[in-house]
Design a protein around this motif. Structure first.
Motif, PDB file in Angstrom:
ATOM      1  N   GLY A 337       0.824  -1.210   0.000  1.00  0.00           N
ATOM      2  CA  GLY A 337       0.000   0.000   0.000  1.00  0.00           C
ATOM      3  C   GLY A 337       0.855   1.256   0.000  1.00  0.00           C
ATOM      4  N   LEU A 338       1.940   1.236   0.767  1.00  0.00           N
ATOM      5  CA  LEU A 338       2.835   2.400   0.843  1.00  0.00           C
ATOM      6  C   LEU A 338       3.492   2.673  -0.511  1.00  0.00           C
ATOM      7  N   TYR A 339       4.024   1.627  -1.113  1.00  0.00           N
ATOM      8  CA  TYR A 339       4.678   1.816  -2.411  1.00  0.00           C
ATOM      9  C   TYR A 339       3.673   2.259  -3.475  1.00  0.00           C
ATOM     10  N   ALA A 340       2.461   1.713  -3.402  1.00  0.00           N
ATOM     11  CA  ALA A 340       1.430   2.108  -4.361  1.00  0.00           C
ATOM     12  C   ALA A 340       1.087   3.583  -4.180  1.00  0.00           C
ATOM     13  N   ALA A 341       0.977   4.020  -2.915  1.00  0.00           N
ATOM     14  CA  ALA A 341       0.638   5.423  -2.644  1.00  0.00           C
ATOM     15  C   ALA A 341       1.720   6.345  -3.182  1.00  0.00           C
ATOM     16  N   GLU A 342       2.962   5.941  -3.022  1.00  0.00           N
ATOM     17  CA  GLU A 342       4.071   6.744  -3.530  1.00  0.00           C
ATOM     18  C   GLU A 342       3.965   6.865  -5.064  1.00  0.00           C
ATOM     19  N   SER A 343       3.665   5.748  -5.712  1.00  0.00           N
ATOM     20  CA  SER A 343       3.511   5.758  -7.163  1.00  0.00           C
ATOM     21  C   SER A 343       2.352   6.635  -7.609  1.00  0.00           C
ATOM     22  N   ILE A 344       1.257   6.541  -6.855  1.00  0.00           N
ATOM     23  CA  ILE A 344       0.079   7.356  -7.195  1.00  0.00           C
ATOM     24  C   ILE A 344       0.456   8.837  -7.104  1.00  0.00           C
ATOM     25  N   HIS A 345       1.182   9.183  -6.043  1.00  0.00           N
ATOM     26  CA  HIS A 345       1.614  10.575  -5.868  1.00  0.00           C
ATOM     27  C   HIS A 345       2.485  11.031  -7.042  1.00  0.00           C
ATOM     28  N   TYR A 346       3.441  10.226  -7.412  1.00  0.00           N
ATOM     29  CA  TYR A 346       4.316  10.573  -8.549  1.00  0.00           C
ATOM     30  C   TYR A 346       3.499  10.730  -9.827  1.00  0.00           C
ATOM     31  N   TRP A 347       2.572   9.809 -10.007  1.00  0.00           N
ATOM     32  CA  TRP A 347       1.764   9.838 -11.222  1.00  0.00           C
ATOM     33  C   TRP A 347       0.873  11.084 -11.260  1.00  0.00           C
ATOM     34  N   LEU A 348       0.240  11.378 -10.099  1.00  0.00           N
ATOM     35  CA  LEU A 348      -0.657  12.543 -10.028  1.00  0.00           C
ATOM     36  C   LEU A 348       0.094  13.851 -10.261  1.00  0.00           C
ATOM     37  N   MET A 349       1.295  13.939  -9.679  1.00  0.00           N
ATOM     38  CA  MET A 349       2.056  15.188  -9.736  1.00  0.00           C
ATOM     39  C   MET A 349       3.036  15.197 -10.917  1.00  0.00           C
ATOM     40  N   GLU A 350       2.952  14.127 -11.712  1.00  0.00           N
ATOM     41  CA  GLU A 350       3.826  13.994 -12.889  1.00  0.00           C
ATOM     42  C   GLU A 350       5.299  14.127 -12.531  1.00  0.00           C
ATOM     43  N   VAL A 351       5.656  13.471 -11.412  1.00  0.00           N
ATOM     44  CA  VAL A 351       7.060  13.453 -10.996  1.00  0.00           C
ATOM     45  C   VAL A 351       7.729  12.302 -11.719  1.00  0.00           C
ATOM     46  N   LYS A 352       8.888  12.534 -12.291  1.00  0.00           N
ATOM     47  CA  LYS A 352       9.640  11.426 -12.901  1.00  0.00           C
ATOM     48  C   LYS A 352      10.484  10.793 -11.802  1.00  0.00           C
ATOM     49  N   GLU A 353      10.353   9.455 -11.670  1.00  0.00           N
ATOM     50  CA  GLU A 353      11.086   8.762 -10.608  1.00  0.00           C
ATOM     51  C   GLU A 353      12.590   8.780 -10.857  1.00  0.00           C
TER      52      GLU A 353
END
Lengths: 353, 167
Positions: A337-353
């Motif tokens: 859940g934590l890793y998914a939330a981090e991914s969702i945040h990156y995706w929403l804010m269009e952050v490149k990992e």
């Protein structure tokens, strides 16, 4: 010392980003993700079919393992201090059949509607489809999947269900099939409820028991009769109710694909035991909030397929926890859940990992 | 102010939440790990921040120190990577970080403590098996939990004799 702190990432709610995320399923994966997302400033709405958030931590796992207040106060903090909005007794579905734990559903919301109304969606609906082995008599009154058995006990303890709906095992004989943690919990709860005799049947030996030899030995100390190398053949009924169970002894042969030795029934070794209840803890299947075509891929075991970002085959729809992993454990669901939330945040804010 | 991070093995249910959370905040490398022993009992292994820490005493580079909360911390800039701390640790805690070229271990969430937040594992443990705080507070809490456990065992013994339901 208080409840779990799902929003452990931050001290207080940060400035809002204006993004809205729906989390479907308020179990360990969904709540861990919700905590992580609110700490990024997103608005989080959590949908769950049960009357209270917590998932299996509240409605499955016995109180002597996870204290009720630990989950309850944690969920309250997420709501009061971080503004997470819960929608209890609300089942998100799209043509899906009945599953365990549906008793409390008052509202149904279409999965597509959720997808339309939010910037991102996280599916964390777990594995609420518990099965009973298909042997003669498995439809008799008195046969329960362990998940439902534990669910009813916890629902009654939490005050959502009348004790009359909990199988009245006091003074009765109960057999639990399986030797995982769910099986151990079902056996222990049966003892606690005052069952006269509790049996635990497992097709391999104590050394292969998924719950570990220690837990099995503890059960035996508490009077549970351990029947290793046995398999159920049929459940014998009388007036549509369980009266006895027929087991067959097994021997272990070559290791299978999991590396454990395969149990083979020994012909002619059948025997019967008089029992009043049969509780089957032999596995659970993932329960995604849809069964119709939604463009979300599932694998052979019914688990949701996700990429390295935890995104499903549909853009903006993510999944985490047991619905992706298969039945696992609280910590694995939390981590996912934590890793998914981090991914969702990156995706929403269009952050490149 | 002296703080302790105490992991109670008898309350641990082996769910691995501590490990998952620790891994998440430490870029994939947890400082607390749950081991399944041959008996089937799960044992979480993490730094106990010993009062008479053998690692501090043995470190030839003087790289290990105790901070204001009592946390035992390795300074990666001073560490020479000799692994003597691992050799003397009663719990096998220090880990050699290949990238950092130094030993690492639990620092009781030093970054979080600076912001006034407790270690993440203690925040998230569902079983409340991980305690953080002043020693007297932690001890009091452990005694309270133990009392609950003893009481519960007595109740279930009674119900074993068929007297009543455990509610």
């Amino acid at each position: 010392m208080g409840g779990m702190n799902f929003a452990f990432h931050c001290r207080e709610k940060p400035r809002p980003t204006g993004k809205k995320v729906a989390v479907i399923g308020a179990g360990p994966a969904g709540l861990a993700a919700a905590g992580c997302l609110v700490c990024q400033g997103h608005e989080v709405h959590v949908y769950d079919k049960l009357p209270e958030p917590g998932g299996l931590m509240l409605f499955g796992i016995p109180e002597f393992r996870i204290p009720i207040y630990r989950v309850r106060e944690g969920c309250e903090r997420l709501e009061k201090a971080f503004g997470v909005k819960y929608f209890p007794r609300t089942k998100v579905c799209f043509g899906n059949p009945k599953e365990n734990g549906d008793e409390f559903v008052e509202r149904e919301i279409d999965f597509e509607e959720i997808v339309r109304n939010y910037d991102a969606v996280l599916i964390a609906t777990g594995t609420w489809n518990a099965y009973v082995p298909t042997i003669p008599g498995s439809d008799l009154e008195g046969v329960f999947p362990a998940l439902e058995y534990l669910f009813r006990i916890k629902s009654a303890k939490l005050g959502y269900m009348d004790w009359s709906k909990v199988p009245p095992v006091e003074g009765k004989k109960v057999i639990v099939i399986g030797a995982g943690h769910t099986a151990v919990d079902a056996a222990l709860e049966s003892v606690n409820l005052g069952a006269e005799k509790v049996y635990l049947s497992y097709r391999r030996t104590i050394h292969e028991a998924p719950a570990g030899a220690y837990e099995i030995n503890l059960l035996q100390q508490r009077g549970v009769k351990w029947l290793e190398r046995t398999m159920p053949v049929k459940i014998i009924g009388e007036n549509e109710r369980v009266r006895a169970i027929e087991l067959v002894k097994t021997r272990l042969s070559e290791p299978d694909e999991t590396g454990r030795r395969r149990p083979v029934p020994i012909e002619g070794s059948n025997f019967q035991i008089d029992v009043d209840y049969v509780v089957c803890a032999v596995g659970q299947m993932p329960t995604p909030p849809f069964s119709k075509e939604t463009g979300i891929a599932l694998d052979r075991k019914g688990r949701i397929v996700v990429d390295s970002r935890h995104m499903t085959s549909r853009e903006g729809v993510f999944a985490a926890g047991d619905v992706v992993l298969g039945p696992s454990k609280v910590g694995k669901a939390v981590k996912d859940g934590l890793y998914a939330a981090e991914s969702i945040h990156y995706w929403l804010m269009e952050v490149k990992e | 102010m002296r703080k302790v991070l105490h992991v109670d093995y008898s309350l641990c249910i082996g769910c691995e939440t501590c490990q998952g959370v620790c891994e998440f905040i430490h870029h994939g490398k947890p400082n607390i790990r749950v081991y399944y022993t041959v008996t089937g009992i799960p044992i979480p292994i993490t730094c106990r921040h010993c009062e008479k820490a053998p690692c501090i005493e043995v470190c030839p580079a003087g790289a290990i120190f105790r901070d204001h909360d009592g946390a035992v911390i390795i300074n990666p800039n001073k560490c020479i990577g000799c692994m003597m701390c691992l050799a003397v640790c009663p719990f096998g805690v220090p880990t050699f970080d290949v990238k950092l070229k130094a030993m690492t271990k639990c620092d009781m969430c030093a970054d979080r403590r600076q912001l006034g937040m407790p270690p993440a594992c203690s925040e998230m443990c569902p079983a409340e098996a991980i305690f953080f705080g002043k020693p007297e507070e932690v001890e009091e809490e452990i005694r309270r939990r133990t009392a609950e456990k003893i009481a519960r065992e007595r109740i279930s013994k009674v119900s074993l004799e068929g007297v009543g339901k455990l509610i």
